[in-house]
Design an enzyme around this catalytic site. Sequence first.
Site, PDB file in Angstrom:
ATOM      1  N   GLU A 263       0.876  -1.165   0.000  1.00  0.00           N
ATOM      2  CA  GLU A 263       0.000   0.000   0.000  1.00  0.00           C
ATOM      3  C   GLU A 263       0.910   1.210   0.000  1.00  0.00           C
ATOM      4  O   GLU A 263       1.758   1.350   0.884  1.00  0.00           O
ATOM      5  CB  GLU A 263      -0.897  -0.006   1.227  1.00  0.00           C
ATOM      6  CG  GLU A 263      -1.854   1.166   1.261  1.00  0.00           C
ATOM      7  CD  GLU A 263      -2.327   1.483   2.648  1.00  0.00           C
ATOM      8  OE1 GLU A 263      -2.080   2.609   3.109  1.00  0.00           O
ATOM      9  OE2 GLU A 263      -2.936   0.600   3.282  1.00  0.00           O
ATOM     10  N   CYS A 300      -3.405   6.987   5.577  1.00  0.00           N
ATOM     11  CA  CYS A 300      -3.348   6.676   4.150  1.00  0.00           C
ATOM     12  C   CYS A 300      -4.642   7.061   3.451  1.00  0.00           C
ATOM     13  O   CYS A 300      -4.683   7.212   2.231  1.00  0.00           O
ATOM     14  CB  CYS A 300      -3.042   5.203   3.937  1.00  0.00           C
ATOM     15  SG  CYS A 300      -3.984   4.105   4.988  1.00  0.00           S
TER      16      CYS A 300
END
Length: 527
Positions: A263, A300
Amino acid sequence: MEILGKQFVDGKRLAASVTPFFSRDAATGETLPYEFFPATETEISAAATAAATAFRSYRATGLEERAVFLEAIAAELDASGDAFISIVMRESGLPEPRIRGERLRTSNQLRLFATVVRRGDFLGPRIDTALPDRQPLPRPDIRQYRIAVGPVAVFGAGNFPLAFSVAGGDTASALAAGCPVVVKAHSGHPVTSELVARAIVRAADRTGMPAGVFGMLFGDNSGAPLVKNPEIKSVAFTGSLRGGRALSEIAASRPEPIPVFAEMSSVNPVILLPGAVQERGNAIASTLAASVTLGAGQFCTNPGLIIGIAGEAFEQFCHQLAEEMKNRPPAIMLTRAILNNYQEGSARLAKIPGMEMLTGTSTAPDRAAARLFRAAPELLKDSNHPLEEEVFGPATVLVAVKNSDELLEVISVLNGQLTASLFAAGSDGAVCKPLMEALETRVGRVILNDVPTGVEVCDAMVHGGPFPATSDSRSTSVGTLAIDRFLRPVCFQGYPDHLLPEALQDANPLGLRRFVNGTWSEAPIDR
């Protein structure tokens, strides 16, 4: 508090290096009195070898044994005391309620994966029984299920020192799949990492797991050698685009390439439709300001790009958002390096032609100021995607497009993202469906009338998305589907029942829901 600062390898603590590094207080930059020794090549190799040895027995553990192990880790974390909370706060700069909440999220997701293991559906049994009389050729008995891939290298994330780190979702899902784990501890919170690693080791000892089922290495230089080690069969990473791409290239260049589930980067666009802005623009502005600055913007899923349709209502919204952002106090960031990167990223944004900084011009030397930018709409169509280069911290960019047609046009050229949020009212109904259909091709999670921060850990969650949000858009790092990253299918053809794995035996001793001859069934097979 005694901290050894040595590697966790096969149930032992090792440290051949004589040049330590130190933990630091996130708020003051003060060096804390704990030293840590970077892993040597020999120690990295030993940890990977121990994991490979442990894999032979750990992959064969019963579902109940594995579930009990995961629950034991959760119990150990829950039992960590106030001293543990205090050191996590010092290393991360995060407030006590956030740390206590994150610890609970970490233990809860371990328990969730224990439930998944007991359920057994992750094994995915598929059975096609023999058809000896089929013409022109008979069909043999063919049965498939999924097994663990082998030892997994997990890279602890900086922004979630518990939930995405040593005992976080990557470790929980890998252990649930039957894979031993070797963690590369994040150097921003090494004391936290050691204390969590000890909890995992205690749980492994208490439940009779092999010593090599968990290992942990310190030092920033340990990552690449760990990924190169032939005993490692998969990698889980949360971090920067540069770091994720580097690890992916290393993994792909091995004699035996392995998958990297990384990620990496996302600005999580928020789309504001006119009806929603007209009806509740001030409330949306307040909600977005809180989301942008939550945890100093170190998520994120931080909303880094806000797109609306030009008009008086959107201008009023922009003014209100600017006022809300001005009132947010400067915040401590996780490390001084992250703070420096935020300042540099903000300066880079401000220098883009067609960009204006609306708030956040004043700075504090050791804090991150909330920053709001406004960009010319042409920048959304720039092939270099200048508005989609993530600035990790409490900053976001406003853009106004002419109409819904231009909105659809810019969405179609967005980079891959983790999330997109769509704020709409009943009067916006005609354009909602085309927008949702466009967004689902660009993101992993499409949200209606809510901000992207806050990721529920559940069966249905997807925390992933097309590149550069992740290295593999077919996976998720949050939710029970995360276990799929560390499994592969194996087929058994022509085997007698007593030699088959339990999940595939006729009697279905595990009580699983199986896909038998084209139909889902839990019933035993009569052949």
